[in-house]
Design a protein around this motif. Structure first.
Motif, PDB file in Angstrom:
ATOM      1  N   ASP A   1       0.839  -1.195   0.000  1.00 23.49           N
ATOM      2  CA  ASP A   1       0.000   0.000   0.000  1.00 23.49           C
ATOM      3  C   ASP A   1       0.879   1.250   0.000  1.00 23.49           C
ATOM      4  O   ASP A   1       0.496   2.283  -0.550  1.00 23.49           O
ATOM      5  N   TYR A   2       2.054   1.113   0.620  1.00 23.43           N
ATOM      6  CA  TYR A   2       2.995   2.222   0.734  1.00 23.43           C
ATOM      7  C   TYR A   2       4.411   1.688   0.527  1.00 23.43           C
ATOM      8  O   TYR A   2       4.722   0.554   0.886  1.00 23.43           O
ATOM      9  N   ILE A   3       5.267   2.525  -0.038  1.00 23.59           N
ATOM     10  CA  ILE A   3       6.690   2.211  -0.170  1.00 23.59           C
ATOM     11  C   ILE A   3       7.475   3.338   0.471  1.00 23.59           C
ATOM     12  O   ILE A   3       7.378   4.494   0.043  1.00 23.59           O
ATOM     13  N   LEU A   4       8.209   3.017   1.515  1.00 31.26           N
ATOM     14  CA  LEU A   4       9.054   4.001   2.177  1.00 31.26           C
ATOM     15  C   LEU A   4      10.456   3.921   1.573  1.00 31.26           C
ATOM     16  O   LEU A   4      11.037   2.837   1.488  1.00 31.26           O
ATOM     17  N   VAL A   5      10.982   5.068   1.168  1.00 28.00           N
ATOM     18  CA  VAL A   5      12.298   5.116   0.541  1.00 28.00           C
ATOM     19  C   VAL A   5      13.200   6.034   1.361  1.00 28.00           C
ATOM     20  O   VAL A   5      12.884   7.214   1.551  1.00 28.00           O
ATOM     21  N   THR A   6      14.321   5.501   1.825  1.00 27.85           N
ATOM     22  CA  THR A   6      15.211   6.275   2.692  1.00 27.85           C
ATOM     23  C   THR A   6      16.130   7.208   1.917  1.00 27.85           C
ATOM     24  O   THR A   6      16.506   8.269   2.410  1.00 27.85           O
ATOM     25  N   HIS A   7      16.526   6.798   0.692  1.00 29.90           N
ATOM     26  CA  HIS A   7      17.392   7.645  -0.132  1.00 29.90           C
ATOM     27  C   HIS A   7      17.436   7.081  -1.547  1.00 29.90           C
ATOM     28  O   HIS A   7      16.802   6.055  -1.832  1.00 29.90           O
ATOM     29  N   ALA A   8      18.181   7.736  -2.433  1.00 25.56           N
ATOM     30  CA  ALA A   8      18.050   7.497  -3.869  1.00 25.56           C
ATOM     31  C   ALA A   8      19.024   6.482  -4.455  1.00 25.56           C
ATOM     32  O   ALA A   8      18.953   6.196  -5.658  1.00 25.56           O
ATOM     33  N   HIS A   9      19.908   5.922  -3.662  1.00 28.05           N
ATOM     34  CA  HIS A   9      20.868   4.974  -4.224  1.00 28.05           C
ATOM     35  C   HIS A   9      20.159   3.771  -4.851  1.00 28.05           C
ATOM     36  O   HIS A   9      19.108   3.332  -4.355  1.00 28.05           O
ATOM     37  N   GLN A  10      20.768   3.235  -5.911  1.00 21.79           N
ATOM     38  CA  GLN A  10      20.118   2.156  -6.665  1.00 21.79           C
ATOM     39  C   GLN A  10      19.780   0.951  -5.808  1.00 21.79           C
ATOM     40  O   GLN A  10      18.756   0.293  -6.027  1.00 21.79           O
ATOM     41  N   ASP A  11      20.633   0.653  -4.818  1.00 26.44           N
ATOM     42  CA  ASP A  11      20.372  -0.514  -3.978  1.00 26.44           C
ATOM     43  C   ASP A  11      19.263  -0.265  -2.958  1.00 26.44           C
ATOM     44  O   ASP A  11      19.086  -1.062  -2.027  1.00 26.44           O
TER      45      ASP A  11
ATOM     46  N   GLY B   1      15.988   8.226   7.694  1.00 32.69           N
ATOM     47  CA  GLY B   1      15.411   6.985   8.197  1.00 32.69           C
ATOM     48  C   GLY B   1      13.964   7.257   8.567  1.00 32.69           C
ATOM     49  O   GLY B   1      13.478   8.384   8.409  1.00 32.69           O
ATOM     50  N   PHE B   2      13.274   6.235   9.045  1.00 31.16           N
ATOM     51  CA  PHE B   2      11.865   6.390   9.421  1.00 31.16           C
ATOM     52  C   PHE B   2      11.608   5.788  10.800  1.00 31.16           C
ATOM     53  O   PHE B   2      12.095   4.695  11.115  1.00 31.16           O
ATOM     54  N   VAL B   3      10.844   6.506  11.605  1.00 27.96           N
ATOM     55  CA  VAL B   3      10.270   5.934  12.824  1.00 27.96           C
ATOM     56  C   VAL B   3       8.805   5.646  12.511  1.00 27.96           C
ATOM     57  O   VAL B   3       8.018   6.575  12.282  1.00 27.96           O
ATOM     58  N   VAL B   4       8.469   4.374  12.462  1.00 25.14           N
ATOM     59  CA  VAL B   4       7.124   3.938  12.073  1.00 25.14           C
ATOM     60  C   VAL B   4       6.378   3.461  13.311  1.00 25.14           C
ATOM     61  O   VAL B   4       6.872   2.603  14.050  1.00 25.14           O
ATOM     62  N   THR B   5       5.193   4.020  13.536  1.00 25.29           N
ATOM     63  CA  THR B   5       4.364   3.637  14.675  1.00 25.29           C
ATOM     64  C   THR B   5       2.991   3.226  14.169  1.00 25.29           C
ATOM     65  O   THR B   5       2.326   3.984  13.465  1.00 25.29           O
ATOM     66  N   SER B   6       2.598   2.007  14.509  1.00 25.14           N
ATOM     67  CA  SER B   6       1.288   1.514  14.085  1.00 25.14           C
ATOM     68  C   SER B   6       0.206   2.004  15.025  1.00 25.14           C
ATOM     69  O   SER B   6       0.476   2.463  16.149  1.00 25.14           O
ATOM     70  N   LYS B   7      -1.033   1.904  14.582  1.00 24.65           N
ATOM     71  CA  LYS B   7      -2.167   2.337  15.390  1.00 24.65           C
ATOM     72  C   LYS B   7      -2.227   1.577  16.708  1.00 24.65           C
ATOM     73  O   LYS B   7      -2.665   2.105  17.740  1.00 24.65           O
ATOM     74  N   SER B   8      -1.748   0.329  16.683  1.00 25.31           N
ATOM     75  CA  SER B   8      -1.763  -0.489  17.900  1.00 25.31           C
ATOM     76  C   SER B   8      -0.685  -0.080  18.892  1.00 25.31           C
ATOM     77  O   SER B   8      -0.663  -0.559  20.026  1.00 25.31           O
ATOM     78  N   GLY B   9       0.233   0.791  18.465  1.00 22.63           N
ATOM     79  CA  GLY B   9       1.232   1.308  19.385  1.00 22.63           C
ATOM     80  C   GLY B   9       2.626   0.733  19.223  1.00 22.63           C
ATOM     81  O   GLY B   9       3.551   1.144  19.936  1.00 22.63           O
TER      82      GLY B   9
END
Length: 226
Positions: free
Chosen positions: A43-53, A124-132
């Motif tokens: 549903d979503y794609i998180l991308v940290t930076h643009a390097h090919q890998d 980077g990403f800090v991901v928090t779900s609805k469940s906490g």
């Protein structure tokens, strides 16, 4: 929250009927040959930076799933020009949905597209779900004091760190990073994909254990649940 390791720095995160892919580099990774990107749900794609890998399979996965790419301004614009739904952000910003939030935080690295053009600043990403449940996906980064800001706002259930050295922090710095973010359960990634980042996995696990921490190193395609 279920987290599946797709090789290198690629992840599939699933919770509350939400599917997130992080930094898909699968078709170009011989170690991940058993993963068929056509089978991945996103549903979503998180991308940290643009390097090919980290972006190789973004376009195909996004278009086949009608997924939204969440990334820094430059990366988001790059994929937006390809007709993909995007959300552009920058450091300190938070993307919010009904089931999760993703805050874009600092990383120390570089960022350019395969053609050498500017890819914005890495993060980077800090991901928090609805469940906490909360996880920190560090992206490609060196050890940085900025990591100490994360536990001031978020209690982490898991930190996901690059441990391959050479292009990112290695095992010893990742142990310090785990102190900075106040999380003793670490999922390692960005290792073994090619010679400069190959590691001794058992030695790495023991180093974390010596500090009363747990380093999880998943086989490609395997999962953990929080």
């Amino acid at each position: 929250m279920k987290i599946t390791y797709l090789g290198h720095a690629s992840l599939h995160i699933e919770f509350e009927e939400t599917n997130i892919i992080v930094d898909p580099f699968i078709s170009g990774n011989s170690l991940a040959s058993a993963i068929n990107i056509s089978d991945l749900k996103a549903d979503y794609i998180l991308v940290t930076h643009a390097h090919q890998d980290h972006i190789l399979d973004v376009e195909q996965i996004a278009k086949s799933n009608n997924a939204t790419v969440v990334a820094n301004y430059e990366v988001a614009n790059h994929f937006g020009e390809k007709g993909i739904d995007v959300f552009a952000m920058n450091h300190g910003g938070t993307y919010k949905t009904e089931t999760f939030s993703a805050k874009y935080v600092n990383a120390i690295h570089t960022s350019s597209f395969p053609d050498g053009s500017y890819g914005g600043q890495p993060g980077g990403f800090v991901v928090t779900s609805k469940s906490g449940k909360s996880i920190y996906i560090a992206g490609d980064t060196a050890l940085t004091f900025d990591m100490k800001l994360i536990p001031l706002q978020t209690t982490l259930d898991l930190a996901i760190f690059p441990i391959g050295d050479t292009f990112t922090m290695g095992v010893d710095d990742a142990i310090i990073a785990s102190d900075f973010v106040e999380c003793d359960t670490i999922l390692g990634y960005h290792y073994d994909s090619f010679p400069p980042i190959q590691i001794d996995k058992e030695e790495a696990k023991q180093k974390f254990a010596n500090r009363h921490k747990e380093l999880l190193l998943l086989e490609i395609g395997k999962s953990i649940e929080l």
